[in-house]
Design a protein around this motif. Structure first.
Motif, PDB file in Angstrom:
ATOM      1  N   ARG A  10       9.887 -19.741  58.040  1.00  0.00           N
ATOM      2  CA  ARG A  10       9.650 -19.773  56.591  1.00  0.00           C
ATOM      3  C   ARG A  10       9.560 -21.185  56.021  1.00  0.00           C
ATOM      4  NH1 ARG A  10      13.377 -15.001  53.989  1.00  0.00           N
ATOM      5  NH2 ARG A  10      11.797 -13.379  54.062  1.00  0.00           N
ATOM      6  N   GLU A  11      10.200 -22.148  56.692  1.00  0.00           N
ATOM      7  CA  GLU A  11      10.148 -23.524  56.186  1.00  0.00           C
ATOM      8  C   GLU A  11       8.707 -24.023  56.097  1.00  0.00           C
ATOM      9  OE1 GLU A  11      12.315 -22.425  58.324  1.00  0.00           O
ATOM     10  OE2 GLU A  11      14.315 -23.238  57.889  1.00  0.00           O
ATOM     11  N   GLY A  12       7.830 -23.431  56.908  1.00  0.00           N
ATOM     12  CA  GLY A  12       6.426 -23.796  56.838  1.00  0.00           C
ATOM     13  C   GLY A  12       5.895 -23.626  55.424  1.00  0.00           C
ATOM     14  N   ILE A  13       6.446 -22.656  54.714  1.00  0.00           N
ATOM     15  CA  ILE A  13       6.011 -22.390  53.342  1.00  0.00           C
ATOM     16  C   ILE A  13       6.964 -23.036  52.333  1.00  0.00           C
ATOM     17  CG2 ILE A  13       5.754 -20.514  51.651  1.00  0.00           C
ATOM     18  CD1 ILE A  13       4.718 -18.964  54.366  1.00  0.00           C
ATOM     19  N   THR A  14       8.275 -22.830  52.537  1.00  0.00           N
ATOM     20  CA  THR A  14       9.221 -23.354  51.539  1.00  0.00           C
ATOM     21  C   THR A  14       9.265 -24.885  51.547  1.00  0.00           C
ATOM     22  OG1 THR A  14      10.990 -23.015  53.143  1.00  0.00           O
ATOM     23  CG2 THR A  14      10.705 -21.311  51.492  1.00  0.00           C
ATOM     24  N   PHE A  15       9.131 -25.514  52.716  1.00  0.00           N
ATOM     25  CA  PHE A  15       9.127 -26.978  52.795  1.00  0.00           C
ATOM     26  C   PHE A  15       7.705 -27.534  52.892  1.00  0.00           C
ATOM     27  CE2 PHE A  15      13.511 -27.288  55.191  1.00  0.00           C
ATOM     28  CZ  PHE A  15      14.141 -26.749  54.071  1.00  0.00           C
ATOM     29  N   ARG A  16       6.711 -26.649  52.826  1.00  0.00           N
ATOM     30  CA  ARG A  16       5.304 -27.039  52.979  1.00  0.00           C
ATOM     31  C   ARG A  16       5.106 -27.839  54.263  1.00  0.00           C
ATOM     32  NH1 ARG A  16       2.755 -26.996  47.628  1.00  0.00           N
ATOM     33  NH2 ARG A  16       1.143 -28.287  48.508  1.00  0.00           N
ATOM     34  N   GLU A  17       5.670 -27.350  55.334  1.00  0.00           N
ATOM     35  CA  GLU A  17       5.557 -28.090  56.596  1.00  0.00           C
ATOM     36  C   GLU A  17       4.787 -27.274  57.624  1.00  0.00           C
ATOM     37  OE1 GLU A  17       6.055 -31.012  57.208  1.00  0.00           O
ATOM     38  OE2 GLU A  17       7.634 -31.771  55.903  1.00  0.00           O
ATOM     39  N   LEU A  51      -5.221 -11.682  45.593  1.00  0.00           N
ATOM     40  CA  LEU A  51      -4.107 -12.628  45.577  1.00  0.00           C
ATOM     41  C   LEU A  51      -4.485 -14.015  46.104  1.00  0.00           C
ATOM     42  CD1 LEU A  51      -1.133 -10.315  46.748  1.00  0.00           C
ATOM     43  CD2 LEU A  51      -1.769 -10.932  44.410  1.00  0.00           C
ATOM     44  N   GLY A  52      -5.663 -14.474  45.711  1.00  0.00           N
ATOM     45  CA  GLY A  52      -6.077 -15.827  46.080  1.00  0.00           C
ATOM     46  C   GLY A  52      -6.875 -15.910  47.370  1.00  0.00           C
ATOM     47  N   PHE A  53      -7.045 -14.784  48.054  1.00  0.00           N
ATOM     48  CA  PHE A  53      -7.855 -14.768  49.273  1.00  0.00           C
ATOM     49  C   PHE A  53      -9.254 -14.242  48.921  1.00  0.00           C
ATOM     50  CE2 PHE A  53      -3.622 -15.130  50.760  1.00  0.00           C
ATOM     51  CZ  PHE A  53      -3.718 -15.877  51.935  1.00  0.00           C
ATOM     52  N   ALA A  57       0.743 -21.365  47.266  1.00  0.00           N
ATOM     53  CA  ALA A  57       0.408 -21.173  45.846  1.00  0.00           C
ATOM     54  C   ALA A  57       0.822 -19.771  45.396  1.00  0.00           C
ATOM     55  CB  ALA A  57      -1.087 -21.378  45.632  1.00  0.00           C
ATOM     56  N   LEU A  58       0.588 -18.789  46.250  1.00  0.00           N
ATOM     57  CA  LEU A  58       0.918 -17.406  45.900  1.00  0.00           C
ATOM     58  C   LEU A  58       2.422 -17.221  45.739  1.00  0.00           C
ATOM     59  CD1 LEU A  58      -0.114 -14.522  45.518  1.00  0.00           C
ATOM     60  CD2 LEU A  58       0.037 -14.211  47.988  1.00  0.00           C
ATOM     61  N   LYS A  59       3.181 -17.801  46.661  1.00  0.00           N
ATOM     62  CA  LYS A  59       4.640 -17.701  46.586  1.00  0.00           C
ATOM     63  C   LYS A  59       5.144 -18.383  45.308  1.00  0.00           C
ATOM     64  CE  LYS A  59       8.880 -16.942  48.116  1.00  0.00           C
ATOM     65  NZ  LYS A  59       9.483 -15.628  47.886  1.00  0.00           N
ATOM     66  N   GLY A  60       4.434 -19.433  44.889  1.00  0.00           N
ATOM     67  CA  GLY A  60       4.783 -20.110  43.646  1.00  0.00           C
ATOM     68  C   GLY A  60       4.582 -19.207  42.437  1.00  0.00           C
TER      69      GLY A  60
END
Ligand SMILES: [Zn+2]
Ligand SMILES: [Zn+2]
Length: 276
Positions: free
Chosen positions: A202-209, A153-155, A235-238
């Motif tokens: 989760r905002e770390g991923i959803t907001f890319r922060e 998965l990209g790792f 990228a994976l979540k996308g």
């Protein structure tokens, strides 16, 4: 296989502590938790959250950290399992995302249960890596594993714990040198990504922060490594929008996992284990 959330307590924070751009006025309780995995080949606990000795352990943390940290213990993982009628001797091992205090506090509550770590994290532990308790635990039986499996998965590498694709660990150094991300895949296709402290919310991923820079400076061993793995997960979540991201300190991730069923459900052999 079945997975259960074991929220052992919380720290009282604000959103701004968790990600860049978060509000200083939005109070947010950060989960301190473990995940119990019931697998036919051996049950695992992933991280312990707060253990029975958290009060004494906390006193060994640096003064500045204690002055900024307010926590509440709910119930240690060992006691939650006991109350559910589970005999901890049945645990195959405890797998840790990384060795920081809030993830390993409960290890002494499981005497004799092996702790699965990467060689790099083991080295980090033996050097008394930052963010651990003042006094290292004694008598823990560590078992090291490597990433002999191919990309996942990209790792770049992977470790499939039972060879059936249900529990797959990938390297995610950055927050600590030998930290990992753990993917849990149920029979019905539900897949969780236990990302440890790659992000706190989760905002770390959803907001890319990322975390605020001052926090990154103190909390991460290698900020570039953290960023690289964060980009991989984004990228994976996308590409897999149904993937359930479970940061170790985000209540919302654990809310998407079942909690332990009532007493005796998981230990009585004639009761089938339901895959949620
Ligand atoms: Zn950490
Ligand atoms: Zn943590």
């Amino acid at each position: 296989m079945a997975v259960f959330a074991l929220v052992t307590g919380v720290t009282h924070r604000v959103a701004a502590f968790g990600y860049r751009g978060g509000s200083f006025f939005e109070r947010r309780d950060f989960a301190m938790a473990g995940t119990f995995v019931k697998h036919p080949q051996g049950d695992l606990l992933i991280d312990t959250g707060f253990g029975r000795n958290i009060k004494e352990q906390f006193l060994t943390m640096p003064l500045l950290f204690r002055a900024m940290t307010f926590y509440k213990l709910r119930q240690p993982a060992a006691d939650q399992l006991k109350d559910a009628g589970y005999d901890q001797k049945s645990l195959r091992a405890i797998l840790i995302t990384h060795a920081h205090w809030d993830h390993v506090s409960g290890l002494p509550d499981f005497p004799g249960v092996p702790v699965l770590v990467t060689p790099l994290e083991r080295e980090f532990i033996s050097k008394g890596g930052s963010g651990q308790f003042g006094k290292p635990f004694t008598g823990i039986r560590y078992e090291e594993y490597g990433f002999e499996g191919g990309p996942y998965l990209g790792f770049p590498g992977s470790h499939d714990v039972y060879g059936d694709g249900a529990i797959v660990v990938v390297p995610a150094s950055g927050h600590t040198p030998g930290g990992v991300i753990i993917f849990l895949t149920l029979h019905n296709g539900t897949r969780y990504a236990l990302v440890g402290d790659l992000v706190w919310q989760r905002e770390g991923i959803t907001f890319r922060e990322e975390r605020p820079w001052i926090i990154r400076k103190f909390a991460d061993s290698d900020r570039e490594g953290t960023r690289e793995n964060l980009l991989r997960i984004i990228a994976l979540k996308g590409s897999l929008p149904e993937l359930i991201i479970v940061p170790a300190h985000d209540m919302r991730g654990f809310a998407e996992m079942p909690t332990l069923p009532p007493v005796n459900f998981i230990t009585v052999s004639h009761v089938p284990i339901v895959t949620p």
